[in-house]
Design an enzyme around this catalytic site. Structure first.
Site, PDB file in Angstrom:
ATOM      1  N   HIS A 158      -7.500  -5.376  -0.708  1.00 51.99           N
ATOM      2  CA  HIS A 158      -6.459  -4.691  -0.499  1.00 51.99           C
ATOM      3  C   HIS A 158      -5.604  -5.405   0.532  1.00 51.99           C
ATOM      4  O   HIS A 158      -4.284  -5.477   0.512  1.00 51.99           O
ATOM      5  CB  HIS A 158      -6.812  -3.027   0.098  1.00 51.99           C
ATOM      6  CG  HIS A 158      -5.826  -2.153  -0.121  1.00 51.99           C
ATOM      7  ND1 HIS A 158      -5.234  -1.621  -1.282  1.00 51.99           N
ATOM      8  CD2 HIS A 158      -5.066  -1.337   0.735  1.00 51.99           C
ATOM      9  CE1 HIS A 158      -4.222  -0.672  -1.093  1.00 51.99           C
ATOM     10  NE2 HIS A 158      -4.209  -0.645   0.511  1.00 51.99           N
ATOM     11  N   SER A 215       0.703  -1.215  -0.079  1.00 53.16           N
ATOM     12  CA  SER A 215       0.213   0.014   0.201  1.00 53.16           C
ATOM     13  C   SER A 215       0.940   1.172  -0.061  1.00 53.16           C
ATOM     14  O   SER A 215       1.675   1.571  -0.913  1.00 53.16           O
ATOM     15  CB  SER A 215      -0.852  -0.174   1.235  1.00 53.16           C
ATOM     16  OG  SER A 215      -2.106   1.001   1.076  1.00 53.16           O
ATOM     17  N   ASP A 271      -9.700  -3.347  -5.651  1.00 56.98           N
ATOM     18  CA  ASP A 271      -9.506  -4.203  -4.389  1.00 56.98           C
ATOM     19  C   ASP A 271     -10.186  -3.724  -3.335  1.00 56.98           C
ATOM     20  O   ASP A 271      -9.659  -4.144  -2.071  1.00 56.98           O
ATOM     21  CB  ASP A 271      -7.953  -4.314  -4.150  1.00 56.98           C
ATOM     22  CG  ASP A 271      -7.101  -2.786  -3.757  1.00 56.98           C
ATOM     23  OD1 ASP A 271      -7.966  -1.915  -3.497  1.00 56.98           O
ATOM     24  OD2 ASP A 271      -5.908  -2.911  -3.401  1.00 56.98           O
TER      25      ASP A 271
END
Length: 444
Positions: free
Chosen positions: A406, A209, A372
């Site tokens: 995610h 991320s 996601d």
């Protein structure tokens, strides 16, 4: 695409048909694992703080001046100190105040609130990762660390961590950027140490991320000769090339009462508050926020920020400090693999019919598309064009894992196995100077 590159299309099929497993690759790589340096996602790096005599509590944080923190001389856990906040919720405004950043116009840079000193916990190790919330542990690489250790990696020997102060973000070259520059220097030293400790083998950067955006900026600002010497591969997980629509939601819904970031003047003060907003280069003129009066595209984000109540100075900093970095996202020119989940409903347009962007109930409607759950498919696909098609990039591989969120990309069983395999494959891969793209297919 440049002449020496090849385009190899590999269809992602079921696990049973994948030609290798983590165990087999680990055995093949035994004794010659390249060191791995992990960069976690937003909020996963622990921070300590201490107060000096210059600290004056704000009127909105009276608990800072009382029994708990005023006069404290030693270091204490600032983020994420869930124990203190759960035991005494009255401390939440104080912790929010201590986390807040201020912008110093004279220095042209962000700083802590006067009288507050901070430091990242356990830099160089993965012991500084964590959210302080068991429900969030999978988002902060705990399962990934365990999986890496399961194939032979060892903390402090072949596995290292680079936690960072997530409140800060890259600024354009030439602008003051003290804290982020310190992080880049520390990461340079850590990568060199990891390499030297392992017989001078170059390191693999593995990010999740927000950590991927930091690593990308780090690589693009490092000398090419240094990258070729010290970086074997860059594996970027759950990070797109152009921000995400869900992060345009600045109001609505009730945050947990023990979350200091729920205070608008805290989270909005961060240097990185706007760094993952949708990029005009990726989202173009598509309507991302819809009202009866007008629509807002990625090109209209300054106007949208004003409509959300951000000050003129804040909007100006977005335009001059954040947007150039967003538009400058590109190839790191080291071998790279991007791993992302898809197949999860992801907000691609927010509808506020009356333009009340701070409504407690949130948007009137949300239009969902692929992604996601946090990052849109447009941002994920843009990796292929903004990085993969760059003639300076060389080896590039894009892996899309169906029905993966995610956070699931670093915690769900199949996705985690797939990710570890990619790391082990990077260990064994010679520099071929080719492009490799993978396309998702339903897994049964």
């Amino acid at each position: 695409m440049h002449a020496h590159a090849q385009l190899l299309l590999v269809l992602l099929v079921g696990w049973a048909s994948w030609p290798f497993s983590a165990g087999s690759l680990a055995r093949g790589a035994a004794g010659r694992l390249h060191p791995v340096v992990l960069l976690p996602g937003f909020g996963c790096s622990q921070l300590d703080a201490r107060l000096t005599d210059a600290f004056e509590p704000a009127s909105t944080a009276p608990s800072c001046g009382g029994r708990a923190l005023k006069g404290t001389k030693g270091w204490f856990r600032l983020w994420n100190n869930r124990t203190a906040l759960q035991e005494d919720p009255a401390l939440v405004p104080c912790y929010a105040e201590l986390l807040r950043l201020v912008y110093d116009p004279a220095a042209g840079d962000y700083r802590n609130v006067p009288g507050v000193q901070t430091r990242v916990v356990a830099f160089g190790t993965t012991r500084g990762f964590g959210y302080g919330n068991s429900a969030m542990k999978n988002f902060c690489m705990e399962k990934l660390v365990q999986a890496m250790e399961g194939v032979g990696y060892r903390e402090g020997e072949t596995l290292f961590g680079a936690p960072y102060d997530f409140r800060y973000a890259p600024a354009p070259p030439g602008q003051a950027n003290r804290e982020f520059s310190r992080f880049l220097s520390s990461l340079t030293a850590l990568v060199e140490h990891a390499s030297e400790r392992n017989g001078d083998m170059p390191a693999i950067l593995l990010t999740h991320s927000f950590g991927g955006l930091h690593a990308n900026a780090f690589l693009r600002r490092s000398p090419l000769a240094w990258r070729r010497r010290y970086v074997k591969h860059f594996v970027m997980v759950s990070a797109g090339a152009g921000g995400a629509v869900p992060l345009l939601r600045f109001g609505g819904s009730s945050p947990p009462p023990t979350d200091p970031l729920s205070f608008a003047n805290t989270s909005r003060s961060f240097a990185g508050a706007f760094s993952v907003l949708p990029s005009p280069k990726v989202f173009g003129d598509a309507p991302l926020v819809v009202t009866r009066a007008r629509n807002y595209s990625a090109h209209d984000i300054p106007e949208y920020l004003r409509a959300c109540g951000f000050s003129g100075d804040e909007v100006a900093r977005y335009a001059t400090r954040v947007l150039p970095v967003t538009l400058g996202f590109g190839a790191p020119a080291v071998p790279m693999t991007c791993v992302n989940g898809v197949g999860v409903p992801t907000a691609e347009a927010l509808v506020y019919w009356d333009g009340d962007f701070g409504a407690a109930a949130g948007p009137d409607e949300v239009v969902y598309g692929d992604g996601d759950g946090a990052t849109n498919i447009a941002s994920l696909r843009a990796l292929d064009t903004l990085i993969g098609a760059d003639p300076e990039q060389g080896y590039f591989k894009s892996v899309l894992i169906p029905n993966t969120s995610h956070g699931g990309a670093i915690s769900d069983g199949f996705a985690l196995d797939r990710l570890v395999n990619e790391v082990l494959e990077a260990n064994n891969r010679a520099v071929l100077g080719q492009f490799v793209h993978t396309a998702p297919r339903s897994i049964t």
